[in-house]
Design a protein around this motif. Sequence first.
Motif, PDB file in Angstrom:
ATOM      1  N   PRO A 223       0.834  -1.210   0.000  1.00  0.00           N
ATOM      2  CA  PRO A 223       0.000   0.000   0.000  1.00  0.00           C
ATOM      3  C   PRO A 223       0.869   1.260   0.000  1.00  0.00           C
ATOM      4  O   PRO A 223       2.097   1.182  -0.120  1.00  0.00           O
ATOM      5  CB  PRO A 223      -0.778  -0.132   1.311  1.00  0.00           C
ATOM      6  N   ALA A 224       0.237   2.399   0.158  1.00  0.00           N
ATOM      7  CA  ALA A 224       0.984   3.656   0.286  1.00  0.00           C
ATOM      8  C   ALA A 224       1.838   3.599   1.550  1.00  0.00           C
ATOM      9  O   ALA A 224       1.371   3.173   2.616  1.00  0.00           O
ATOM     10  CB  ALA A 224       0.019   4.829   0.342  1.00  0.00           C
ATOM     11  N   ILE A 225       3.094   4.003   1.447  1.00  0.00           N
ATOM     12  CA  ILE A 225       4.030   3.920   2.574  1.00  0.00           C
ATOM     13  C   ILE A 225       4.103   5.286   3.241  1.00  0.00           C
ATOM     14  O   ILE A 225       4.833   6.184   2.809  1.00  0.00           O
ATOM     15  CB  ILE A 225       5.416   3.455   2.086  1.00  0.00           C
ATOM     16  N   THR A 226       3.320   5.431   4.302  1.00  0.00           N
ATOM     17  CA  THR A 226       3.246   6.713   5.015  1.00  0.00           C
ATOM     18  C   THR A 226       3.742   6.606   6.448  1.00  0.00           C
ATOM     19  O   THR A 226       3.830   7.610   7.153  1.00  0.00           O
ATOM     20  CB  THR A 226       1.796   7.225   5.026  1.00  0.00           C
ATOM     21  N   THR A 227       4.054   5.377   6.896  1.00  0.00           N
ATOM     22  CA  THR A 227       4.575   5.158   8.246  1.00  0.00           C
ATOM     23  C   THR A 227       5.729   4.166   8.175  1.00  0.00           C
ATOM     24  O   THR A 227       5.900   3.462   7.174  1.00  0.00           O
ATOM     25  CB  THR A 227       3.489   4.595   9.186  1.00  0.00           C
ATOM     26  N   THR A 228       6.502   4.092   9.253  1.00  0.00           N
ATOM     27  CA  THR A 228       7.631   3.160   9.275  1.00  0.00           C
ATOM     28  C   THR A 228       7.173   1.720   9.487  1.00  0.00           C
ATOM     29  O   THR A 228       7.905   0.786   9.162  1.00  0.00           O
ATOM     30  CB  THR A 228       8.622   3.544  10.384  1.00  0.00           C
ATOM     31  N   THR A 229       5.978   1.542  10.041  1.00  0.00           N
ATOM     32  CA  THR A 229       5.400   0.202  10.176  1.00  0.00           C
ATOM     33  C   THR A 229       4.194   0.109   9.259  1.00  0.00           C
ATOM     34  O   THR A 229       3.196   0.806   9.453  1.00  0.00           O
ATOM     35  CB  THR A 229       4.972  -0.076  11.631  1.00  0.00           C
ATOM     36  N   VAL A 230       4.285  -0.732   8.250  1.00  0.00           N
ATOM     37  CA  VAL A 230       3.259  -0.817   7.211  1.00  0.00           C
ATOM     38  C   VAL A 230       2.488  -2.124   7.369  1.00  0.00           C
ATOM     39  O   VAL A 230       3.081  -3.213   7.357  1.00  0.00           O
ATOM     40  CB  VAL A 230       3.891  -0.744   5.807  1.00  0.00           C
ATOM     41  N   ASP A 231       1.183  -2.024   7.528  1.00  0.00           N
ATOM     42  CA  ASP A 231       0.320  -3.198   7.664  1.00  0.00           C
ATOM     43  C   ASP A 231       0.022  -3.758   6.275  1.00  0.00           C
ATOM     44  O   ASP A 231      -0.645  -3.125   5.462  1.00  0.00           O
ATOM     45  CB  ASP A 231      -0.975  -2.801   8.377  1.00  0.00           C
ATOM     46  N   LEU A 232       0.515  -4.975   6.018  1.00  0.00           N
ATOM     47  CA  LEU A 232       0.284  -5.626   4.723  1.00  0.00           C
ATOM     48  C   LEU A 232      -0.859  -6.635   4.780  1.00  0.00           C
ATOM     49  O   LEU A 232      -1.127  -7.322   3.792  1.00  0.00           O
ATOM     50  CB  LEU A 232       1.565  -6.319   4.252  1.00  0.00           C
ATOM     51  N   GLY A 233      -1.501  -6.734   5.939  1.00  0.00           N
ATOM     52  CA  GLY A 233      -2.647  -7.632   6.061  1.00  0.00           C
ATOM     53  C   GLY A 233      -2.279  -9.055   6.410  1.00  0.00           C
ATOM     54  O   GLY A 233      -1.152  -9.462   6.409  1.00  0.00           O
TER      55      GLY A 233
END
Length: 233
Positions: A223-233
Amino acid sequence: MRPRSRSRKTRRGVIGIESAIVMIAFVIVAAALAFVVLNMGFSTTQKAKTAISSSVTEASSALEIAGKVTGFGDIAHSQLNATVVPLKVAGGGDAVSLDPTLTDIKYYSNSVRYDNIFGVGCALGSSGNIINASGAVAIAKIGNACINHDPLTNLGDNQYPNSTKAMIYWDVNKNNNNILDQGEHANLIIVYKNGDQPKQLDNIKAEVIVPTGSALTVERQVPAITTTTVDLG
């Protein structure tokens, strides 16, 4: 006239014996064929049972994802520096070996394809968290030859490993070995070299191919990378 009568009786006797011999031969041949057919039937049944048993074992030994897949985001470059997949044995399944000498991990993305990114020295044992696990490898990089730099402790420092690698460490490791048992939890970490980092809308796919049991396939879209921890599901 009497000699002729004896000759006819003798001929009839010989014909009767020959017929009996032929019938006995047919019976013996039929019995032999029946034995062969039955033996083939038993052999086929045994092979079918073995195949079914093997299939059940293959299915029961599979891994499964034990939670959310997470990415370590580099906001400045809109990319992932690493991906983490929590692992466990499927319910009711058998233990699974994650030894690097027996297990392969394939990785695919929009731009790269690797047949095996899991090497000797990349099974890290137990560690309290991802940063410590990857950092431990970076400190011992010369000894285990897994990665030569850890991009997780200093995100965005523009220092990346010289190759894309997979590492596995345990949150719960009851036996202190590389076998994932029921009740244990492990994490698959994929660290990317410069140029391999997945970006927004990229599709990433990893396959964990274990020595026994079915492979685990993990596929996600970034998804869009707007934080250092990215939830990929």
